[in-house]
Motif scaffolding. Structure first.
Motif, PDB file in Angstrom:
ATOM      1  N   GLY A  73       0.816  -1.209   0.000  1.00  0.00           N
ATOM      2  CA  GLY A  73       0.000   0.000   0.000  1.00  0.00           C
ATOM      3  C   GLY A  73       0.848   1.256   0.000  1.00  0.00           C
ATOM      4  N   ALA A  74       1.994   1.208   0.694  1.00  0.00           N
ATOM      5  CA  ALA A  74       2.885   2.369   0.761  1.00  0.00           C
ATOM      6  C   ALA A  74       3.542   2.675  -0.588  1.00  0.00           C
ATOM      7  CB  ALA A  74       3.949   2.162   1.833  1.00  0.00           C
ATOM      8  N   LEU A  75       3.511   1.720  -1.505  1.00  0.00           N
ATOM      9  CA  LEU A  75       4.035   1.982  -2.846  1.00  0.00           C
ATOM     10  C   LEU A  75       3.211   3.049  -3.568  1.00  0.00           C
ATOM     11  CD1 LEU A  75       4.842  -1.656  -4.038  1.00  0.00           C
ATOM     12  CD2 LEU A  75       6.484   0.123  -3.362  1.00  0.00           C
ATOM     13  N   ASP A  76       2.012   3.320  -3.074  1.00  0.00           N
ATOM     14  CA  ASP A  76       1.147   4.349  -3.657  1.00  0.00           C
ATOM     15  C   ASP A  76       1.111   5.620  -2.818  1.00  0.00           C
ATOM     16  OD1 ASP A  76       0.357   2.810  -5.876  1.00  0.00           O
ATOM     17  OD2 ASP A  76      -1.132   1.754  -4.668  1.00  0.00           O
ATOM     18  N   ASP A  77       2.005   5.727  -1.847  1.00  0.00           N
ATOM     19  CA  ASP A  77       2.072   6.922  -1.005  1.00  0.00           C
ATOM     20  C   ASP A  77       2.318   8.154  -1.876  1.00  0.00           C
ATOM     21  OD1 ASP A  77       2.635   7.397   2.213  1.00  0.00           O
ATOM     22  OD2 ASP A  77       3.570   8.927   0.950  1.00  0.00           O
ATOM     23  N   PRO A  78       1.751   9.303  -1.496  1.00  0.00           N
ATOM     24  CA  PRO A  78       1.984  10.520  -2.299  1.00  0.00           C
ATOM     25  C   PRO A  78       3.437  11.002  -2.276  1.00  0.00           C
ATOM     26  CG  PRO A  78       0.587  11.000  -0.386  1.00  0.00           C
ATOM     27  CD  PRO A  78       0.791   9.525  -0.421  1.00  0.00           C
TER      28      PRO A  78
END
Length: 124
Positions: A73-78
């Motif tokens: 999920g953190a791979l899509d962090d802004p």
């Protein structure tokens, strides 16, 4: 989040770098027991770049597959720094299940994220 870890995460923001490092190291020392708190910290501190980064890094150090969904999920962090660290953490965990998500980061707008994804894919 358990009070001990909430206090330690707050101490990671201490302006005294020694105090901040001691708090990080305390979580690092018992990272296996802190996994649920680290997972919660990533979302709980959504507005704090440093604490999100620390949570992602510590999840990688934890050595547990329980961390993988949060790191994917953190791979899509802004923030690019978080995305790159998520790549490195997934690499640390040798997270084969994250290969499709890491491949998607090869097209990230940030070159550091692309490089971290490439490195992770080569080493997983």
């Amino acid at each position: 989040m358990r009070p001990r870890y909430r206090d330690l995460f707050n101490a990671m923001k201490d302006p005294d770098p020694i105090q901040a490092d001691e708090a990080f190291d305390a979580v690092l020392f018992d990272r296996a027991q802190a996994i649920p708190d680290l997972i919660e910290a990533y979302s709980l501190f959504a507005e704090d770049l440093l604490l999100r980064f620390n949570a992602v890094q510590l999840l990688g150090f934890a050595g547990s597959p329980k961390a993988i969904p949060t790191l994917v999920g953190a791979l899509d962090d802004p923030e690019a720094t978080i995305r790159a660290e998520a790549c490195r953490s997934l690499e640390d965990l040798r997270a084969k299940s994250a290969i499709p998500a890491l491949k998607a980061r090869l097209n990230d707008m940030d070159p550091k994220v692309r490089q971290a994804a490439q490195d992770a894919l080569e080493r997983i």
